[in-house]
Design an enzyme around this catalytic site. Structure first.
Site, PDB file in Angstrom:
ATOM      1  N   HIS A 129      76.670  47.393 121.191  1.00  0.00           N
ATOM      2  CA  HIS A 129      77.974  48.016 120.969  1.00  0.00           C
ATOM      3  C   HIS A 129      78.427  48.792 122.214  1.00  0.00           C
ATOM      4  O   HIS A 129      79.048  49.854 122.125  1.00  0.00           O
ATOM      5  CB  HIS A 129      77.902  48.954 119.762  1.00  0.00           C
ATOM      6  N   SER A 184      89.521  43.201 116.033  1.00  0.00           N
ATOM      7  CA  SER A 184      88.728  44.182 115.285  1.00  0.00           C
ATOM      8  C   SER A 184      89.408  44.548 113.967  1.00  0.00           C
ATOM      9  O   SER A 184      90.639  44.597 113.887  1.00  0.00           O
ATOM     10  CB  SER A 184      88.579  45.445 116.142  1.00  0.00           C
ATOM     11  N   TYR A 205      84.191  44.949 109.615  1.00  0.00           N
ATOM     12  CA  TYR A 205      83.279  46.034 109.291  1.00  0.00           C
ATOM     13  C   TYR A 205      83.133  46.034 107.776  1.00  0.00           C
ATOM     14  O   TYR A 205      84.028  45.585 107.062  1.00  0.00           O
ATOM     15  CB  TYR A 205      83.863  47.385 109.732  1.00  0.00           C
ATOM     16  N   LYS A 217      77.213  40.248 114.917  1.00  0.00           N
ATOM     17  CA  LYS A 217      77.213  40.991 116.179  1.00  0.00           C
ATOM     18  C   LYS A 217      76.425  42.285 116.042  1.00  0.00           C
ATOM     19  O   LYS A 217      76.646  43.040 115.092  1.00  0.00           O
ATOM     20  CB  LYS A 217      78.656  41.327 116.568  1.00  0.00           C
ATOM     21  N   THR A 266      79.927  42.781 112.150  1.00  0.00           N
ATOM     22  CA  THR A 266      79.225  43.729 113.029  1.00  0.00           C
ATOM     23  C   THR A 266      78.220  44.521 112.204  1.00  0.00           C
ATOM     24  O   THR A 266      78.581  45.134 111.196  1.00  0.00           O
ATOM     25  CB  THR A 266      80.241  44.679 113.704  1.00  0.00           C
TER      26      THR A 266
HETATM   27  C1  LIG Z   1      86.932  51.382 122.714  1.00  0.00           C
HETATM   28  C2  LIG Z   1      85.969  50.442 122.075  1.00  0.00           C
HETATM   29  C3  LIG Z   1      86.163  50.060 120.756  1.00  0.00           C
HETATM   30  C4  LIG Z   1      85.278  49.178 120.150  1.00  0.00           C
HETATM   31  N1  LIG Z   1      85.518  48.775 118.867  1.00  0.00           N
HETATM   32  C5  LIG Z   1      84.691  47.869 118.294  1.00  0.00           C
HETATM   33  C6  LIG Z   1      84.984  47.382 116.993  1.00  0.00           C
HETATM   34  O1  LIG Z   1      85.978  47.739 116.382  1.00  0.00           O
HETATM   35  N2  LIG Z   1      84.102  46.483 116.462  1.00  0.00           N
HETATM   36  C7  LIG Z   1      82.969  46.055 117.125  1.00  0.00           C
HETATM   37  O2  LIG Z   1      82.210  45.243 116.589  1.00  0.00           O
HETATM   38  N3  LIG Z   1      82.709  46.490 118.367  1.00  0.00           N
HETATM   39  C8  LIG Z   1      83.532  47.375 118.971  1.00  0.00           C
HETATM   40  N4  LIG Z   1      83.286  47.792 120.239  1.00  0.00           N
HETATM   41  C9  LIG Z   1      82.135  47.231 120.973  1.00  0.00           C
HETATM   42  C10 LIG Z   1      82.565  45.985 121.789  1.00  0.00           C
HETATM   43  O3  LIG Z   1      82.910  44.914 120.950  1.00  0.00           O
HETATM   44  C11 LIG Z   1      81.444  45.512 122.708  1.00  0.00           C
HETATM   45  O4  LIG Z   1      80.263  45.340 121.969  1.00  0.00           O
HETATM   46  C12 LIG Z   1      81.174  46.459 123.869  1.00  0.00           C
HETATM   47  O5  LIG Z   1      82.345  47.083 124.308  1.00  0.00           O
HETATM   48  C13 LIG Z   1      80.530  45.694 125.011  1.00  0.00           C
HETATM   49  O6  LIG Z   1      80.243  46.522 126.076  1.00  0.00           O
HETATM   50  P1  LIG Z   1      81.187  46.645 127.371  1.00  0.00           P
HETATM   51  O7  LIG Z   1      82.358  47.429 126.941  1.00  0.00           O
HETATM   52  O8  LIG Z   1      80.321  47.379 128.342  1.00  0.00           O
HETATM   53  O9  LIG Z   1      81.532  45.271 127.813  1.00  0.00           O
HETATM   54  C14 LIG Z   1      84.150  48.679 120.863  1.00  0.00           C
HETATM   55  C15 LIG Z   1      83.969  49.061 122.195  1.00  0.00           C
HETATM   56  C16 LIG Z   1      84.867  49.934 122.806  1.00  0.00           C
HETATM   57  C17 LIG Z   1      84.645  50.287 124.244  1.00  0.00           C
END
Ligand SMILES: Cc1cc2nc3c(=O)[nH]c(=O)nc-3n(C[C@H](O)[C@H](O)[C@H](O)COP(=O)(O)O)c2cc1C
Length: 408
Positions: A304, A135, A158, A280, A184
């Protein structure tokens, strides 16, 4: 650059850890039998504010629940007498080999869960032979991950209001051999994450009586923070002086992004990045078709993890129309709610190349760093293999729509 981590199994990591506390944590995850067990261990170890930041989602968390419910609704009609003694879980994801139909999605700020958790997750992914996405908001830099983990690396961008900041990061990812850029698109602004507000985690981070009390209940976690220092958003240090502490960013998701980013901006990025590009965060068939038309290589069907628009459709429910719309012109991945190996079978049967993980490996990393992330992947791989055997499919290529039970 692309050396494979020699991390080994979670059990090997227990034996080789030099720190007694890490060894104890690693030994504990060997007794985790599923992702829910890892989540429980993470919850016991982390202050509530930190656990809730990882575990929580937007508003009423309806979409968070919908993601899991969508996987639970899909049923398999297993095939018998298929000769399943030998199983091959490897497959092509984004044109390269992956040992599982699984890739690691980007998660920001996770150094709060375990010191340098990003490195741990990346090394676990490299050892498992699956792609890893770093990320923008990671607590380890583009360079550190390339140096210390290796494997198939993707960088998630981002879009900062100051576009040059994004392009500088993208250039660093290119220079360090990252295979793909993931943009994203579902964070024009941050989602309304009420657990964070309640825990004083949603505002510019400061020590409040609530936080201090919360932290006091988790001395081992506090000790780790003292020992290793506050996690740092290594990619954005120096780029966004007003946003350099992890807590500050974690609590202000979306504040720095360009809410005006649009198709023209995306097209410009596509034209500048010569490597593979994933987008994404789309849930719509018409958008997926348009992404294919402008030369994007893959779409990650995602809400997300329920952290943005509460009420958005579950990723798995949005998948079939997207697959139909892109007609094989691009790779399709899906995320949101993946907690079992069988979930990957369901997603592939519905037309995805594979699933991406968010919280599953994150819970593992919060429970025991690299050993915990490794354990999460071991659990999912074992479940996948067993579920393939019980479903009567010997390879990922044998998983198709005919494996699914028709509703009713
Ligand atoms: C703590 C946390 C931080 C995240 N940070 C990002 C990020 O920096 N960029 C992004 O595109 N998605 C981010 N996501 C979303 C994840 O990439 C992903 O889409 C999501 O966690 C999928 O769902 P799941 O946790 O139920 O598997 C984040 C999710 C969590 C839980």
């Amino acid at each position: 650059m692309n050396a494979v981590s020699d991390g080994g199994s979670a059990a090997t990591q227990v034996a080789s850890s030099s720190c007694p506390a890490s060894r104890r944590a690693a030994a504990r995850v060997l007794r985790a039998w599923n992702i829910a067990d890892l989540r429980r261990i993470a919850k016991q170890r982390l202050p509530r504010a930190v656990f809730d930041f990882f575990d929580g989602a937007a508003e009423d968390e309806i979409t968070l629940g919908a993601n899991r419910a969508a996987f639970e609704r899909v049923r398999i009609a297993p095939k018998m007498l298929a000769g399943v003694a030998s199983i091959d879980t490897s497959t092509a994801i984004l044109g390269g080999t992956s040992k599982l139909p699984i890739a690691i999605g980007p998660t920001g700020g996770i150094g709060f869960g375990w010191p340098l958790a990003d490195v741990g997750v990346a090394r676990a992914a490299a050892a498992a032979g699956i792609p890893y996405t770093l990320s923008t908001m990671a607590t380890a830099s583009i360079e550190r991950i390339a140096r210390e983990a290796g494997g198939r690396l993707w960088f998630q961008a981002y879009i900062f209001r100051e576009r040059k900041m994004t392009m500088d990061l993208v250039e660093r990812a290119r220079a360090f051999g990252y295979e793909a850029l993931m943009v994203t698109v579902d964070v024009p602004v941050g989602g309304k994450r009420e657990r964070d507000f309640r825990n004083d985690f949603a505002i510019r981070f400061r020590f409040t009586p609530r936080n201090v009390l919360d932290f006091a209940t988790r001395p081992l976690w506090v000790l780790d923070i003292f020992r290793h220092g506050m996690p740092v958003l290594e990619n954005v240090v120096g780029l966004a002086p007003e946003a350099k502490s992890t807590a500050e960013i974690a609590s202000s998701v979306g504040q720095f992004w360009d809410a005006d980013f649009d198709w023209d901006g995306l097209k410009a990025m596509r034209d500048r990045w010569a490597g593979k590009m994933l987008v994404k965060g789309t849930l719509r068939a018409d958008e997926a078709a348009r992404l294919a038309a402008i030369g994007v290589d893959a779409v990650v069907v995602s809400n997300h993890g329920g952290r943005q628009l509460d009420g958005a459709v579950a990723g798995l429910d949005a998948l079939p129309p997207v697959v139909r719309a892109v007609k094989g012109k691009m790779s399709v991945l899906v995320d949101g709610g993946v907690r079992r190996g069988v979930d990957a079978i369901k997603a592939v049967a519905l037309g995805a190349e594979g699933v991406m993980l968010g919280r599953a490996t994150l819970y593992g990393a919060c429970a025991a760093g690299e050993a915990g992330a490794t354990r999460a992947l071991e659990i999912l791989r074992d479940e996948l293999v067993r579920s393939m055997q019980l479903s009567g499919v010997r390879s990922i290529a044998e998983i198709g729509p005919d494996l699914l039970a028709q509703p009713g």
